[in-house]
Design a protein around this motif. Structure first.
Motif, PDB file in Angstrom:
ATOM      1  N   ALA A 920       0.813  -1.219   0.000  1.00  0.00           N
ATOM      2  CA  ALA A 920       0.000   0.000   0.000  1.00  0.00           C
ATOM      3  C   ALA A 920       0.850   1.274   0.000  1.00  0.00           C
ATOM      4  CB  ALA A 920      -0.933  -0.020   1.203  1.00  0.00           C
ATOM      5  N   TRP A 921       1.930   1.298   0.803  1.00  0.00           N
ATOM      6  CA  TRP A 921       2.668   2.556   0.922  1.00  0.00           C
ATOM      7  C   TRP A 921       3.345   2.987  -0.383  1.00  0.00           C
ATOM      8  CZ3 TRP A 921       7.471   0.644   0.003  1.00  0.00           C
ATOM      9  CH2 TRP A 921       7.889  -0.530   0.650  1.00  0.00           C
ATOM     10  N   LEU A 922       3.430   2.091  -1.338  1.00  0.00           N
ATOM     11  CA  LEU A 922       4.052   2.476  -2.607  1.00  0.00           C
ATOM     12  C   LEU A 922       3.229   3.526  -3.357  1.00  0.00           C
ATOM     13  CD1 LEU A 922       5.318  -1.011  -3.676  1.00  0.00           C
ATOM     14  CD2 LEU A 922       6.729   1.029  -3.508  1.00  0.00           C
ATOM     15  N   LYS A 923       1.915   3.551  -3.074  1.00  0.00           N
ATOM     16  CA  LYS A 923       1.064   4.530  -3.788  1.00  0.00           C
ATOM     17  C   LYS A 923       1.428   5.955  -3.401  1.00  0.00           C
ATOM     18  CE  LYS A 923      -2.532   1.563  -5.134  1.00  0.00           C
ATOM     19  NZ  LYS A 923      -3.793   0.939  -4.884  1.00  0.00           N
ATOM     20  N   GLU A 924       1.954   6.083  -2.227  1.00  0.00           N
ATOM     21  CA  GLU A 924       2.285   7.412  -1.732  1.00  0.00           C
ATOM     22  C   GLU A 924       3.677   7.851  -2.193  1.00  0.00           C
ATOM     23  OE1 GLU A 924       3.437   8.960   2.517  1.00  0.00           O
ATOM     24  OE2 GLU A 924       1.771   7.507   2.548  1.00  0.00           O
ATOM     25  N   ASN A 925       4.532   6.908  -2.425  1.00  0.00           N
ATOM     26  CA  ASN A 925       5.921   7.243  -2.747  1.00  0.00           C
ATOM     27  C   ASN A 925       6.486   6.182  -3.670  1.00  0.00           C
ATOM     28  OD1 ASN A 925       8.463   8.305  -2.756  1.00  0.00           O
ATOM     29  ND2 ASN A 925       8.994   7.669  -0.672  1.00  0.00           N
ATOM     30  N   LYS A 926       6.260   6.364  -4.963  1.00  0.00           N
ATOM     31  CA  LYS A 926       6.623   5.328  -5.930  1.00  0.00           C
ATOM     32  C   LYS A 926       7.839   5.745  -6.749  1.00  0.00           C
ATOM     33  CE  LYS A 926       6.245   1.805  -8.797  1.00  0.00           C
ATOM     34  NZ  LYS A 926       6.686   0.455  -8.407  1.00  0.00           N
ATOM     35  N   TYR A 927       8.818   4.883  -6.804  1.00  0.00           N
ATOM     36  CA  TYR A 927       9.935   5.089  -7.728  1.00  0.00           C
ATOM     37  C   TYR A 927       9.639   4.266  -8.982  1.00  0.00           C
ATOM     38  CZ  TYR A 927      14.333   4.094 -10.026  1.00  0.00           C
ATOM     39  OH  TYR A 927      15.287   3.934 -10.980  1.00  0.00           O
ATOM     40  N   TRP A 928       9.775   4.886 -10.127  1.00  0.00           N
ATOM     41  CA  TRP A 928       9.499   4.188 -11.387  1.00  0.00           C
ATOM     42  C   TRP A 928      10.809   3.871 -12.105  1.00  0.00           C
ATOM     43  CZ3 TRP A 928       4.822   2.344 -12.498  1.00  0.00           C
ATOM     44  CH2 TRP A 928       3.711   2.914 -11.873  1.00  0.00           C
TER      45      TRP A 928
END
Ligand SMILES: Cc1ncc(COP(=O)(O)O)c(C=O)c1O
Length: 954
Positions: A920-928
């Protein structure tokens, strides 16, 4: 704890969290954990004798006061170091930017595309300027690059030459003295005979395998070596040329007269002199040498979807793979400085670089004219930026010296009384007038004020460059600061650094590089000092270095420290050469066997080979410890020729072996010395030390334990600390008295990479004795906390007697592969989808991941990392149990780019959400990740290590 204490900023977990973590581990205090982890017999009995930690504010004042003791004069000494203007856009957005300075060496290509592109720009710029076919991404300094060239020529000899043992390399007497000194150091143990002469008198016969010349030479004279090169090639002799990179924008590049290797320093491409370093050397050659080329080569390849992607090429050349067959030990190099030089070239472009070079030459020519008119004789018949004067009989060198010092200028003084001047891009009209004033006053002659400098060129036409360079788009696109900053940011956004998430690389210690530690790097009082100025202009440096040496001696328990080696591996080499000299001094020069455990880092055997030693590998037992009996046997077997034992402590297996003191005793009882690889010193500071465990010498990776950032693959700083009986052998310097009188130099600069030493100095001063010890303890706590969380699913390969790991641990992945086909490489790539850099892959044990959290990571971050690895473990279980497809699963397809998940087609057996937002926390801080998995084999088969030519953009 007071909130202004630096220790609370450096260390991640809060006191409350520390207690929670200890509870999880089933111990009540940190002391209890440490006594379960570090063997009692090696623990220090007393606290470190260092001052209490300063607050950041107090340290700032202290370092400011030291900086003010350095006097920044206009320096015209040259000799490989020149003042330069670092474009502010590069200073602020690269040198001072934690994304650039805290990133790691780009082994994980997918999350390193930005810095890989910056290094590719550097390589392209070097190839074009030198006129060579290929270039690497940079080496440690010009002098060590010369040594690498010599060794590469030696290793590339024709079969006939090797069979006939042709072992002579001819070196022109007019190379920099520091280059010559390092060549002497490196030639000697390998059996290479170095002959130094005027190049016109080289005897190019069958005994010779290489020649080394400098262009322009150390006097500043431009020499035509084309006939020499032709003759050398007729005798199968290679030609290596030390060149001034900037001059090659207007001089015929050595590639055009068929040189085999061209190397030098890229310092004057916007990298401050910094009292000697760090700066990146450049190294270019013909394609013929590509498999023997030292250092890293960035190459172009493609990703899983056929898109262009960059990565480090031909990695099988690297020392850690070749081990005792290695020809070079380069690991950490000068990536950050290569990037700066590459960006300087991008910003100025070919026309800007040419303009700078032309301007420098015009000023030099003007000075020749004006000073000659005062009765001085200029001796170089053709030159780029350096002129050398014979003084009129009535002029005293001392007068020139004091008059120039009065005006805060440094000139070069030759032993025979002649005076040299090297002009740089900062020289302006005022400077020109001051220089002339000195020569006029010394000669007692009137002088007029110069108000402009005409465009004159005194270089003979046959030396002038006629070919284009840097025509690629990247060097012709970013001229305004707005465009430049956006280009730098574009690259930056592609990469993972410590500003994104923890970088859990075992053995690499990616800890905090605090802003306060970094600030002085940008100050002219540290950056603007040439390494060969009179010492009284560098009082601040010397005060700091003296204190630093004392503190590092205290921390290691040793008698003295040399700051000269500029990487960990350079420290290994220096330490081994010191040991070698010690044996020679006792008429035991035949001692040349080095025992190295199988778990050692690849640079250990590589450095040993370079120091002329014979490597004998000793095994580890099933618990990962060095097999004491096997070591005893080997020590006994080689007792007459035993030189030393190289040991990493705690071991690269992440364990404090309790047998360490016994191992050292075995070696000593057979006449050997103990070399301790200090890569894991961060698990010793304040708890034990190399002297206490029984070692004689160690290197310290200041870029690991002592907070110097990794810079995407350098700078590194690898000082060595030695016991009292080895102090007299510490490396000296041919130009500056660096306080040591032992072996010849191992690096170009007298005090190595001096300008980054304030980082370590600040780290020690702000943590103080207690904080340093606390850092070691929390590093151990953080590692054990992760190990505890992952032991049941991955498994921890090795632990100590009480089941504890040291500051790092090896996660077992082989059982997962056996059950699911998912490899440690797949796990590493999948971690990118979770926003993390992979741990160290397959070192020191194949099929594993080595994790080192460091003390700087908070409990939240450790928990995030544990969540990620647990999520990945669950995915692996899904593959193993058949819930997920064996081939089409998020692990095998990782990393997932935004391109892929937003495409109209999605033909996978798992969802887009699973692909890119598994937690879930990836939605807030995502590296692409900007590219999908990179195809290494394709890139190696189709080696391209420069930017595409301009035609490819049309
Ligand atoms: C155990 C060990 N020894 C030596 C080295 C070499 O140090 P450097 O990269 O600074 O040359 C490393 C580098 O990662 C290492 O991990």
């Amino acid at each position: 704890m007071a909130s202004d204490k630096f220790v609370m900023r450096h260390i991640g977990p809060r006191d409350q969290e520390i207690q929670e973590m200890l509870n999880v581990l089933g111990v009540s205090t940190l002391d209890e954990l440490i006594s379960q982890t570090v063997p009692d017999n090696i623990r220090l009995k007393n606290p470190l004798n260092l001052e209490d930690g300063l607050t950041e504010r107090q340290y700032f004042r202290k370092i400011l006061a030291l900086a003010s003791k350095n006097k920044v004069f206009n320096t015209y000494i040259g000799m490989g170091y020149y003042d330069t203007i670092t474009p502010a856009v590069i200073l602020r957005n690269v040198l001072e930017n934690p994304v650039w300075y805290t990133s790691y060496t780009p082994y994980q290509a997918e999350i390193s595309q930005g810095r890989l592109e910056a290094l590719l720009n550097f390589q392209t710029m070097v190839c074009d300027l030198t006129g060579m076919e290929m270039a690497n991404a940079g080496l440690l300094d010009e002098a060590t690059a010369a040594a690498e060239a010599m060794v590469m020529m030696w290793n590339s000899r024709s079969r006939a030459k090797a069979k006939a043992n042709s072992n002579v390399v001819w070196v022109d007497e007019k190379v920099w003295p520091q280059t010559l000194d390092v060549l002497i150091t490196r030639a000697n143990p390998l059996g290479i005979e170095l002959k130094v002469a005027d190049w016109k008198n080289f005897e190019l016969n069958d005994n010779a395998f290489g020649v080394i010349v400098q262009y322009p030479n150390s006097d500043g004279q431009i020499v035509d070596y084309s006939a020499l090169t032709k003759t050398a090639h007729e005798k199968e002799i290679f030609v290596a040329v030390a060149a001034d990179l900037l001059s090659l924008s207007i001089l015929t590049p050595p590639g055009e007269w068929d040189a085999d290797i061209v190397f030098g320093s890229s310092q004057r491409f916007g990298v401050p002199m910094g009292y000697g370093g760090p700066h990146a050397a450049f190294f270019a050659s013909k394609d013929f040498f590509k498999r023997n080329m030292p250092g890293r080569i960035i190459g172009v390849s493609k990703d899983a979807h056929g898109n262009r992607a960059l990565r480090m090429a031909l990695q099988t050349r690297e020392q850690h793979i070749k081990r005792e067959k290695a020809t070079s030990n380069i690991c950490t190099s000068q990536a950050l400085l290569s990037n700066m030089a590459g960006f300087y070239a991008v910003y100025h472009g070919p026309e800007g670089i040419t303009q700078i070079a032309n301007r420098i030459h015009c000023i030099t020519a003007l000075l020749e004219k004006e000073i000659s008119s005062l009765g001085y004789s200029q001796l170089n018949s053709t030159y780029f930026d350096t002129i050398r004067f014979e003084l009129p009989r009535h002029v005293k060198r001392e007068d020139i010296e004091w008059l120039s010092l009065e005006l805060e200028m440094n000139f070069r003084y030759f032993e025979n009384g002649e005076v040299g001047l090297s002009i740089d891009e900062t020289t302006n009209l005022d400077d020109i007038n001051w220089i002339i004033e000195v020569f006029a006053k010394a000669a007692n002659k009137p002088f007029g004020k110069i108000t402009e400098y005409p465009a004159i060129c005194t270089i003979q036409p046959e030396f002038l460059r006629t070919t284009n360079f840097m025509q690629q788009e990247v060097f012709n696109k970013y001229r305004s600061e707005t465009e430049m900053v956006r280009y730098i940011k574009k690259l930056e956004h592609k990469d993972i650094s410590l500003t994104h998430s923890m970088i859990p690389l075992g053995s690499c210690t990616m800890k905090l590089n605090a802003a306060t530690e970094m600030l002085p790097l940008s100050w002219i009082e540290f950056g603007g000092i040439h390494p060969f100025v009179p010492k009284n202009q560098a009082r601040g440096y010397h005060e700091m270095m003296e204190e630093l040496r004392r503190d590092l001696a205290e921390i290691t328990g040793f008698a003295d420290v040399s700051l000269q080696p500029n990487s960990g591996a350079a420290g290994e080499y220096a330490g081994l050469m010191v040991i070698r000299q010690y044996h020679i001094s006792r008429s035991e020069g035949h001692r040349d066997v080095v025992l190295i455990p199988s778990s050692a880092h690849g640079t250990n055997p590589a450095s040993a080979v370079m120091a002329g030693m014979k490597v004998v590998v000793t095994p580890c037992d099933e618990r990962g410890n060095i097999d004491v009996e096997a070591l005893r046997q080997k020590a006994e077997e080689f007792k007459d020729t035993l030189s030393c034992f190289m040991v990493t402590y705690p071991s690269t297996h992440g364990v404090y072996e309790s047998s360490i003191t016994e191992l050292c005793e075995i070696i000593h009882s057979h006449g050997g010395q103990v070399y301790m690889d200090g890569a894991n010193m961060n698990a010793q500071v304040g708890l034990t030390n190399p002297s206490r465990i029984g070692a004689d010498v160690c290197h310290l990776n200041l870029h690991k334990t002592f907070a110097i950032p990794h810079g995407g693959g350098g700078p590194g700083v690898g000082p060595i600390a030695v016991a009292a009986h080895l102090v007299e052998f510490l490396p000296s310097h041919p130009v500056m008295n660096n306080g040591h009188v032992g072996i010849t130099a191992v690096s170009a600069a007298p005090w190595g990479s001096a300008s980054v030493l304030p980082i370590t100095y600040g780290y020690i001063k702000m943590l103080g004795a207690d904080g340093l010890k606390r850092a070691s303890e929390i590093a151990i706590l953080n590692a054990n906390y992760i190990a505890n969380a992952l032991k049941d699913n991955y498994g921890i390969l090795y632990t100590g007697e009480n089941g504890r790991c040291a500051h790092e641990m090896i996660l077992e992945c082989r059982h997962l592969k056996a059950a699911s086909g998912i490899t440690e490489g797949d796990i590493a790539k999948r971690l990118m989808d979770y926003g993390f850099h992979a741990p160290t892959l397959s070192f020191p044990v194949h099929g594993t991941l080595m994790v080192e959290p460091t003390e700087s990571e908070s409990k939240q971050e450790l928990d995030r990392f544990i969540d990620a690895l647990t999520g990945i473990f669950n995915e692996i279980q899904a593959v193993a149990s058949g819930v997920m497809d064996k081939e089409d699963n998020p692990l095998k397809n990782a990393p997932h780019t935004s391109d892929v998940v937003t495409a109209d087609d999605w033909n996978h057996s798992y969802s887009r959400q699973t692909a890119v937002f598994p937690l879930a926390w990836l939605k807030e801080n995502k590296y692409w990740p900007p590219v999908a998995r990179v195809d290494d084999a394709f890139g190696d088969r189709n080696l391209v290590c420069t930017c595409e030519p301009i035609e490819s953009y049309k």
